[in-house]
Design an enzyme around this catalytic site. Structure first.
Site, PDB file in Angstrom:
ATOM      1  N   GLY A   1       0.543  -1.180   0.025  1.00  0.00           N
ATOM      2  CA  GLY A   1       0.189   0.020   0.307  1.00  0.00           C
ATOM      3  C   GLY A   1       1.198   1.190  -0.182  1.00  0.00           C
ATOM      4  O   GLY A   1       2.311   1.170  -0.209  1.00  0.00           O
ATOM      5  N   HIS A  26       8.511  -7.293  -3.445  1.00  0.00           N
ATOM      6  CA  HIS A  26       7.049  -7.889  -3.860  1.00  0.00           C
ATOM      7  C   HIS A  26       7.565  -9.327  -4.650  1.00  0.00           C
ATOM      8  O   HIS A  26       8.173  -9.479  -5.867  1.00  0.00           O
ATOM      9  CB  HIS A  26       6.669  -6.945  -4.861  1.00  0.00           C
ATOM     10  CG  HIS A  26       5.993  -5.308  -4.274  1.00  0.00           C
ATOM     11  ND1 HIS A  26       5.032  -5.706  -4.037  1.00  0.00           N
ATOM     12  CD2 HIS A  26       7.327  -4.587  -3.749  1.00  0.00           C
ATOM     13  CE1 HIS A  26       4.617  -4.330  -3.502  1.00  0.00           C
ATOM     14  NE2 HIS A  26       6.184  -3.567  -3.454  1.00  0.00           N
ATOM     15  N   GLU A  83       5.575 -11.127  -5.732  1.00  0.00           N
ATOM     16  CA  GLU A  83       4.444 -10.974  -7.491  1.00  0.00           C
ATOM     17  C   GLU A  83       4.999 -10.677  -8.398  1.00  0.00           C
ATOM     18  O   GLU A  83       4.689 -10.835  -9.631  1.00  0.00           O
ATOM     19  CB  GLU A  83       3.311 -10.136  -6.824  1.00  0.00           C
ATOM     20  CG  GLU A  83       3.471  -9.063  -7.010  1.00  0.00           C
ATOM     21  CD  GLU A  83       3.658  -8.369  -5.464  1.00  0.00           C
ATOM     22  OE1 GLU A  83       4.656  -9.128  -4.419  1.00  0.00           O
ATOM     23  OE2 GLU A  83       3.030  -7.319  -5.069  1.00  0.00           O
ATOM     24  N   ASP A 128     -14.571 -11.237 -23.213  1.00  0.00           N
ATOM     25  CA  ASP A 128     -15.383 -11.816 -22.364  1.00  0.00           C
ATOM     26  C   ASP A 128     -16.755 -11.856 -23.248  1.00  0.00           C
ATOM     27  O   ASP A 128     -17.295 -13.286 -22.660  1.00  0.00           O
ATOM     28  CB  ASP A 128     -16.136 -10.439 -21.012  1.00  0.00           C
ATOM     29  CG  ASP A 128     -14.230 -10.275 -20.945  1.00  0.00           C
ATOM     30  OD1 ASP A 128     -13.357 -10.258 -21.421  1.00  0.00           O
ATOM     31  OD2 ASP A 128     -14.169  -8.734 -20.603  1.00  0.00           O
ATOM     32  N   LYS A 142      -8.900 -11.796 -17.105  1.00  0.00           N
ATOM     33  CA  LYS A 142      -8.441 -11.354 -18.249  1.00  0.00           C
ATOM     34  C   LYS A 142      -8.060 -12.941 -18.833  1.00  0.00           C
ATOM     35  O   LYS A 142      -8.112 -13.357 -20.091  1.00  0.00           O
ATOM     36  CB  LYS A 142      -8.086 -10.253 -18.532  1.00  0.00           C
ATOM     37  CG  LYS A 142      -8.369 -10.085 -20.751  1.00  0.00           C
ATOM     38  CD  LYS A 142      -9.756  -9.402 -20.112  1.00  0.00           C
ATOM     39  CE  LYS A 142     -10.594  -8.882 -22.143  1.00  0.00           C
ATOM     40  NZ  LYS A 142     -11.377  -8.079 -21.800  1.00  0.00           N
TER      41      LYS A 142
END
Ligand code: XMP
Length: 511
Positions: free
Chosen positions: A55, A169, A171, A227, A367
């Site tokens: 954050g 991080h 990720e 989608d 996605k």
């Protein structure tokens, strides 16, 4: 839905969705919830683990997002990342201080203690850091497991309580062993077995859809985008002809695109396909209109008039389905967590149209997962990997008044440009590329004749998120071929320019 799930508790970090996607890539279902989700809601969900995101704040800021420390006593394994790691320290009795020198970018860390989190990871590796505070004293019961030159606590843990924290991080791909670290957390610490697999997702979803829909009808608005196409294919597999897909072709799609969508869905999938061709009505409404915002408004309003009128005709009890995907539904951890992002996939249905319920079969997918499902369902590659296409279609790429003739010129030019990007292999590196028809004519020469005809602009960008974008460095010889082909093959085009504007200050589209 998978049996195992991980909670990503969002404290406003820019990588929150990325964390969830990485976890899912490791075959464990992850969902994101805002930091102000009540503890009772979290404790009742059977999460196998919880990840506190990063954050932008300092834990000492008055406005910074916090959480009750009771979450640390649920017995659910926890991994804090960046701000999340500092928060763990702050919630217990550790200390967080401002760095003398903030760490940003690729940093070397050294492991200093054996840890389940770092199983099979070399003693030294590169991680991605971005922080101005650091853990200056670890809480009681915790030990430091990794350090960097400037950070005395790059990672800490309390193995007994299953609480882990990393300042970096894992990720982001810049963290060399980030994926392995997340995998260790999921499999070594949380004891996950990995039951989030796309094949299972399809089977599970199809049987859930069958059960929910029973013998009733389903109506889906198909745009031809990824989608809604994947949602249509899933529903078709579940209920076949009970599904009606409504496809509105307002004449502003790319060359032959409407026919391609129709052919795909009528030949490959079992369903009722209803195509509404309303190009002439749209052109009529847009006659004489040149203001970009007014054009957008007319196209949007008209589209939904036509669409809802057709849906109204088709509505006969049963369900309304939409291609909403997970990012459309996530509540943000950045402050006002009550507002869910509105999105073009989630348009408000007129009150007089009544369905028994709404079905969003892709509501839990990112996605890239939607694309995987699409491929497995046999949707053609070009539809599954379709680049973004704006709702108002070519309407925002024809400057000035929109006419049938201009649409035709632009469709032809755009098709040539796309063909050349495909042939040259350039399309692999591009996020979006298209032709634009500015309302400009210039003088040229063709054979012995003077011409006075249209200018075509070509646009190609690279971007991760479309919030910012860079113009693509397409090689000159490829651009030369594009220019030759456009002026030779497209009637009424006698000049070509390449748009070398980044976003900002430009936008991707021209209107
Ligand atoms: P801009 O032009 O805002 O475009 O830089 C960013 C991305 O959004 C797409 N775009 C739209 N998509 N409805 C949409 O569904 C719209 O009205 C719209 N306008 C722009 C654009 O193609 C690009 O990918």
């Amino acid at each position: 839905m998978a049996n195992e799930k991980i909670l990503v508790l969002d404290f406003g970090g820019q990588y929150n969705q990325l964390i969830a996607r990485r976890v899912r890539d490791l075959s464990v279902y992850a969902e994101i919830k805002a930091y102000n989700t009540p503890l009772s809601e979290i404790s009742s969900q059977g999460y196998k683990g919880i990840i506190f995101t990063g954050g932008p704040n300092s834990v000492y800021d008055e406005s910074s997002p916090h959480y009750t420390s009771e979450i640390l006593s649920l017995g659910i394994p926890i991994l804090g990342i960046c701000y999340g790691s500092q928060l763990i320290s702050y919630m217990l009795d550790g200390e967080v201080s401002a760095c003398e020198k903030s760490e940003y970018g690729k940093i070397n860390i050294r492991l200093v203690k054996e840890s389940k989190l770092f199983k099979d990871i070399p003693d030294q590796s590169v991680v991605w850091m971005s922080h101005t505070d650091y853990i200056s004293k670890v809480p009681n019961g915790f030990s430091v497991t990794a350090v960097s030159d400037d950070c005395p606590c790059a990672a800490m843990e309390n193995e007994q309580k299953k609480i882990y924290a990393v300042q970096f991080h894992p990720e982001v791909t810049h963290s060399e062993y980030g994926k392995n670290i997340l995998k260790n957390f999921l499999y070594n610490v949380c004891g996950c077995s990995g039951d989030w697999v796309m094949d299972d997702f399809i089977d599970r979803t199809v049987s859930q859809l069958k059960e929910k829909i029973g013998g009733q009808k389903v109506v889906l608005g198909l745009s031809g985008g990824v989608d809604s196409s994947v949602a249509a294919a899933l529903l078709s597999r579940a209920v076949g002809k009970q599904l009606t897909c409504v496809f509105v072709d307002q004449g502003l799609m790319r060359k032959d695109e409407g026919d391609f969508v129709e052919k795909t869905f009528t030949s490959l999938f079992d369903m009722r396909f209803v195509r509404v061709n309303c190009a002439d009505e749209f052109i009529e409404k847009l006659k004489g209109v040149t203001d970009p915002e007014q054009k957008r408004t007319i196209i949007g309003t008209e589209f939904y008039n036509v669409f809802w009128n057709k849906i109204r005709e088709e509505a006969d009890g049963g369900f309304f389905a939409q291609g909403t995907i997970y990012p459309d539904r996530i509540e943000s951890g950045k402050g006002d967590a009550a507002t869910i992002k509105t999105h073009h996939n989630q348009v408000k249905m007129p009150d007089d149209i009544k369905f028994e319920g709404i079905i969003e079969p892709l509501g839990d997918l990112f996605k890239d997962e939607v694309r995987k499902v699409g491929e497995k369902l046999g949707i053609p590659h070009e539809l599954v990997w379709r680049q973004p296409f704006p709702g108002p279609g070519l309407g925002v790429r024809i400057l000035g008044e929109i006419t049938k003739e201009k649409i035709k010129i632009l469709q032809e030019a755009d098709a040539v440009f796309r063909d050349e990007m495909k042939n040259s292999g350039e399309e692999e590196h591009l996020s979006q590329f298209f032709a634009v028809l500015p309302d400009v004519r210039t003088v040229g020469v063709m054979g012995d004749h003077r011409t006075y005809d249209h200018l075509i602009a070509i646009r190609a960008v690279t971007t991760d998120d479309f919030m910012t974008a860079d113009w693509a460095r397409i090689p000159y010889d490829v651009l030369a071929r594009v220019s030759n082909r456009l002026t030779n093959e497209v009637e009424h085009v006698n000049r070509v320019v390449y748009d070398i504007t980044s976003k900002p200050p430009g936008t991707v589209e021209w209107e």
